[in-house]
Design a protein around this motif. Structure first.
Motif, PDB file in Angstrom:
ATOM      1  N   ARG A  49       0.777  -1.119  -0.109  1.00 31.84           N
ATOM      2  CA  ARG A  49       0.285   0.010   0.152  1.00 31.84           C
ATOM      3  C   ARG A  49       0.917   1.293   0.077  1.00 31.84           C
ATOM      4  NH1 ARG A  49      -2.557   2.793   4.501  1.00 31.84           N
ATOM      5  NH2 ARG A  49      -4.190   4.200   3.781  1.00 31.84           N
ATOM      6  N   ILE A  50       0.554   2.123  -0.906  1.00 36.25           N
ATOM      7  CA  ILE A  50       1.328   3.332  -1.253  1.00 36.25           C
ATOM      8  C   ILE A  50       0.124   4.387  -1.099  1.00 36.25           C
ATOM      9  CG2 ILE A  50       2.913   4.544  -2.431  1.00 36.25           C
ATOM     10  CD1 ILE A  50       4.419   2.158  -1.502  1.00 36.25           C
ATOM     11  N   ASN A  51       0.330   5.265  -0.250  1.00 36.77           N
ATOM     12  CA  ASN A  51      -0.565   6.524  -0.531  1.00 36.77           C
ATOM     13  C   ASN A  51      -0.220   7.417  -1.464  1.00 36.77           C
ATOM     14  OD1 ASN A  51      -2.486   5.956   1.688  1.00 36.77           O
ATOM     15  ND2 ASN A  51      -1.254   6.856   3.402  1.00 36.77           N
ATOM     16  N   GLY A  52      -1.370   8.028  -2.012  1.00 38.32           N
ATOM     17  CA  GLY A  52      -1.329   8.822  -2.981  1.00 38.32           C
ATOM     18  C   GLY A  52      -0.758  10.155  -2.753  1.00 38.32           C
ATOM     19  N   ASP A  53      -0.583  10.578  -1.480  1.00 42.87           N
ATOM     20  CA  ASP A  53       0.257  11.792  -1.050  1.00 42.87           C
ATOM     21  C   ASP A  53       1.945  11.501  -0.938  1.00 42.87           C
ATOM     22  OD1 ASP A  53       0.211  10.263   1.289  1.00 42.87           O
ATOM     23  OD2 ASP A  53      -0.563  11.899   2.479  1.00 42.87           O
ATOM     24  N   ASN A  54       2.307  10.209  -1.071  1.00 46.29           N
ATOM     25  CA  ASN A  54       3.601  10.004  -0.781  1.00 46.29           C
ATOM     26  C   ASN A  54       4.401  10.317  -2.180  1.00 46.29           C
ATOM     27  OD1 ASN A  54       2.719   8.733   1.423  1.00 46.29           O
ATOM     28  ND2 ASN A  54       3.879   6.808   1.226  1.00 46.29           N
ATOM     29  N   ILE A  55       4.338  11.739  -2.466  1.00 46.62           N
ATOM     30  CA  ILE A  55       5.034  11.998  -3.588  1.00 46.62           C
ATOM     31  C   ILE A  55       6.612  11.909  -3.609  1.00 46.62           C
ATOM     32  CG2 ILE A  55       5.357  14.646  -3.032  1.00 46.62           C
ATOM     33  CD1 ILE A  55       4.732  15.456  -5.758  1.00 46.62           C
TER      34      ILE A  55
ATOM     35  N   GLY B 218       6.929   3.623  14.614  1.00 51.68           N
ATOM     36  CA  GLY B 218       7.718   4.520  15.212  1.00 51.68           C
ATOM     37  C   GLY B 218       8.355   5.649  14.387  1.00 51.68           C
ATOM     38  N   ARG B 219       7.813   5.823  13.288  1.00 60.48           N
ATOM     39  CA  ARG B 219       8.056   7.062  12.431  1.00 60.48           C
ATOM     40  C   ARG B 219       9.730   7.261  12.202  1.00 60.48           C
ATOM     41  NH1 ARG B 219       4.478   7.584   8.544  1.00 60.48           N
ATOM     42  NH2 ARG B 219       2.353   8.083   9.034  1.00 60.48           N
ATOM     43  N   SER B 220      10.467   6.427  11.922  1.00 56.22           N
ATOM     44  CA  SER B 220      11.921   6.486  11.957  1.00 56.22           C
ATOM     45  C   SER B 220      12.157   7.170  10.457  1.00 56.22           C
ATOM     46  CB  SER B 220      12.648   5.311  12.324  1.00 56.22           C
ATOM     47  OG  SER B 220      12.399   4.256  11.388  1.00 56.22           O
ATOM     48  N   PHE B 221      11.121   6.710   9.485  1.00 56.03           N
ATOM     49  CA  PHE B 221      11.265   7.306   8.057  1.00 56.03           C
ATOM     50  C   PHE B 221      10.547   8.504   8.068  1.00 56.03           C
ATOM     51  CE2 PHE B 221      12.759   3.023   7.406  1.00 56.03           C
ATOM     52  CZ  PHE B 221      13.703   3.039   6.393  1.00 56.03           C
ATOM     53  N   PRO B 222      10.686   9.493   6.672  1.00 61.26           N
ATOM     54  CA  PRO B 222       9.932  10.824   7.062  1.00 61.26           C
ATOM     55  C   PRO B 222       8.434  10.317   6.275  1.00 61.26           C
ATOM     56  CG  PRO B 222      11.938  10.864   5.517  1.00 61.26           C
ATOM     57  CD  PRO B 222      11.803   9.487   5.943  1.00 61.26           C
ATOM     58  N   LYS B 223       7.746  11.349   6.986  1.00 62.37           N
ATOM     59  CA  LYS B 223       6.260  10.919   6.583  1.00 62.37           C
ATOM     60  C   LYS B 223       5.881  11.319   5.015  1.00 62.37           C
ATOM     61  CE  LYS B 223       4.448  12.785  11.056  1.00 62.37           C
ATOM     62  NZ  LYS B 223       4.161  13.816  11.790  1.00 62.37           N
ATOM     63  N   GLY B 224       5.469  10.655   4.215  1.00 61.37           N
ATOM     64  CA  GLY B 224       5.416  10.717   2.967  1.00 61.37           C
ATOM     65  C   GLY B 224       6.315   9.579   2.226  1.00 61.37           C
ATOM     66  N   MET B 225       7.057   8.781   2.990  1.00 61.87           N
ATOM     67  CA  MET B 225       7.792   7.823   2.632  1.00 61.87           C
ATOM     68  C   MET B 225       7.260   6.424   3.087  1.00 61.87           C
ATOM     69  SD  MET B 225      11.743   8.642   2.063  1.00 61.87           S
ATOM     70  CE  MET B 225      12.389  10.018   0.804  1.00 61.87           C
ATOM     71  N   SER B 226       5.871   6.134   3.651  1.00 64.61           N
ATOM     72  CA  SER B 226       5.461   5.175   4.053  1.00 64.61           C
ATOM     73  C   SER B 226       5.181   3.991   3.090  1.00 64.61           C
ATOM     74  CB  SER B 226       4.124   5.420   4.687  1.00 64.61           C
ATOM     75  OG  SER B 226       4.327   6.579   5.853  1.00 64.61           O
TER      76      SER B 226
ATOM     77  N   GLY C  86      10.725  11.159  10.631  1.00 66.19           N
ATOM     78  CA  GLY C  86       9.393  11.913  10.899  1.00 66.19           C
ATOM     79  C   GLY C  86       9.405  13.387  10.255  1.00 66.19           C
ATOM     80  N   ILE C  87      10.405  13.833   9.488  1.00 65.57           N
ATOM     81  CA  ILE C  87      10.032  14.998   8.759  1.00 65.57           C
ATOM     82  C   ILE C  87       8.923  14.767   8.212  1.00 65.57           C
ATOM     83  CG2 ILE C  87      12.519  15.640   8.949  1.00 65.57           C
ATOM     84  CD1 ILE C  87      12.818  14.915   5.954  1.00 65.57           C
ATOM     85  N   GLN C  88       8.235  16.091   7.665  1.00 62.46           N
ATOM     86  CA  GLN C  88       7.076  16.103   6.700  1.00 62.46           C
ATOM     87  C   GLN C  88       7.403  16.059   5.201  1.00 62.46           C
ATOM     88  OE1 GLN C  88       3.972  15.313   7.000  1.00 62.46           O
ATOM     89  NE2 GLN C  88       2.830  16.475   5.651  1.00 62.46           N
ATOM     90  N   LEU C  89       7.208  14.929   4.700  1.00 65.71           N
ATOM     91  CA  LEU C  89       7.021  14.980   3.059  1.00 65.71           C
ATOM     92  C   LEU C  89       5.846  14.449   2.305  1.00 65.71           C
ATOM     93  CD1 LEU C  89      10.764  13.339   2.630  1.00 65.71           C
ATOM     94  CD2 LEU C  89      10.234  15.664   2.318  1.00 65.71           C
ATOM     95  N   ALA C  90       4.967  14.285   3.204  1.00 64.93           N
ATOM     96  CA  ALA C  90       3.543  13.918   2.572  1.00 64.93           C
ATOM     97  C   ALA C  90       2.949  15.072   2.217  1.00 64.93           C
ATOM     98  CB  ALA C  90       2.859  13.146   3.601  1.00 64.93           C
ATOM     99  N   LEU C  91       2.110  15.043   1.271  1.00 65.70           N
ATOM    100  CA  LEU C  91       1.560  16.192   0.528  1.00 65.70           C
ATOM    101  C   LEU C  91      -0.085  16.279   0.986  1.00 65.70           C
ATOM    102  CD1 LEU C  91       1.523  18.523  -1.540  1.00 65.70           C
ATOM    103  CD2 LEU C  91       0.976  16.743  -3.311  1.00 65.70           C
ATOM    104  N   ASP C  92      -0.188  17.135   1.856  1.00 70.83           N
ATOM    105  CA  ASP C  92      -1.566  17.446   2.512  1.00 70.83           C
ATOM    106  C   ASP C  92      -1.899  18.816   2.599  1.00 70.83           C
ATOM    107  OD1 ASP C  92      -3.599  15.799   3.622  1.00 70.83           O
ATOM    108  OD2 ASP C  92      -3.060  16.774   5.599  1.00 70.83           O
ATOM    109  N   THR C  93      -1.212  19.679   2.511  1.00 74.95           N
ATOM    110  CA  THR C  93      -1.573  21.155   2.751  1.00 74.95           C
ATOM    111  C   THR C  93      -1.083  22.019   1.796  1.00 74.95           C
ATOM    112  OG1 THR C  93       0.309  21.656   4.134  1.00 74.95           O
ATOM    113  CG2 THR C  93      -1.536  20.597   5.154  1.00 74.95           C
ATOM    114  N   PRO C  94      -1.497  23.402   1.689  1.00 72.08           N
ATOM    115  CA  PRO C  94      -0.671  24.276   0.617  1.00 72.08           C
ATOM    116  C   PRO C  94       0.683  24.440   1.053  1.00 72.08           C
ATOM    117  CG  PRO C  94      -3.227  24.838   1.404  1.00 72.08           C
ATOM    118  CD  PRO C  94      -2.638  23.788   2.204  1.00 72.08           C
TER     119      PRO C  94
END
Length: 235
Positions: free
Chosen positions: A98-104, A131-139, A191-199
């Motif tokens: 499963r890869i989310n569509g915000d994992n650009i 544990g979110r040891s990887f960035p958000k958006g690389m899940s 845990g850095i924010q790389l997911a695409l969710d906001t402006p």
């Protein structure tokens, strides 16, 4: 496990403060095209399925899938766990990812690593999320289809599990047949924010993708341009 035994479900991600983001263009491509291109660097097109809702508002996503040369499965907007299972089941594959569509900023190397771990036959559920040891958006989450089918009754019965697909699989206390990969590549990126969710996410993604070298999808390169963006905000 060879590539033909695994399918990747690219899931429409609806919980967003950025409506229509999946087809927004960044660096000359729709957001979803960036993700599909990264997956195609590792997998065959027939292994990739875009799972979206059956609402008319998502007709454009089905059109996108056709143009991108990948399959599309449409199901309930709210019952995402069931939609994931149905999309994966039609491939006949042993494992589904499963890869989310915000994992650009998905790194294909992470996909390859979990596929390699799954090939040992030791694991029924594999993830780099705990544990979110990887960035958000690389899940990346990968599950044995027989195992997911065993859990499906509980997923259907629990609206929260059905909405969040894999969340109930984390409830067990790290059994031996679960593989939770911790980031030993670049721990400072945890845990850095790389997911695409906001402006704000959109502006960061645009800045990074317009400057990153084409085809450089690895975590180290991504983190370098993330830091460049953070520095640019201080000027």
């Amino acid at each position: 496990m060879n590539n033909s035994q695994a399918a990747v479900i690219l899931a429409r991600y609806s919980s967003s403060r950025l409506p229509g983001k999946a087809l927004m263009e960044i660096a000359g491509k729709p957001v979803l095209q960036h993700i599909v291109d990264r997956l195609k660097s590792l997998l065959k097109a027939e292994q990739i399925i875009l799972a979206t809702s059956d609402l008319p508002s998502d007709d454009a996503l089905e059109d996108f899938a056709a143009k991108a040369g990948i399959a599309c499965y449409r199901g309930s907007l709210e019952r995402v766990g069931e939609r994931f299972y149905a999309a994966a089941k039609q491939t006949g594959c042993d494992y589904a990812m499963r890869i989310n569509g915000d994992n650009i900023f998905l790194d294909p190397a992470l996909v390859a690593h979990l596929m390699q771990a799954a090939s040992t036959g030791k694991y029924r559920f594999l993830s780099n999320v705990k544990g979110r040891s990887f960035p958000k958006g690389m899940s990346v989450e990968m599950v044995d289809m027989d195992f997911y089918q065993q859990k499906l009754g509980g997923i259907k019965a629990d609206p929260y599990c059905n909405e969040h697909v894999m969340v109930c699989l984390y409830e067990e206390e790290a059994p031996a047949d679960h593989y939770y990969w911790q980031n030993d590549i670049l721990p400072e990126a945890a845990g850095i924010q790389l997911a695409l969710d906001t402006p704000e996410d959109f502006e960061r993604s645009r800045y990074m993708l317009e400057q990153m070298p084409a085809g450089h999808y690895d975590l180290n390169t991504t983190f370098e341009y993330y830091r460049n963006y953070e520095e640019s905000l201080k000027r």
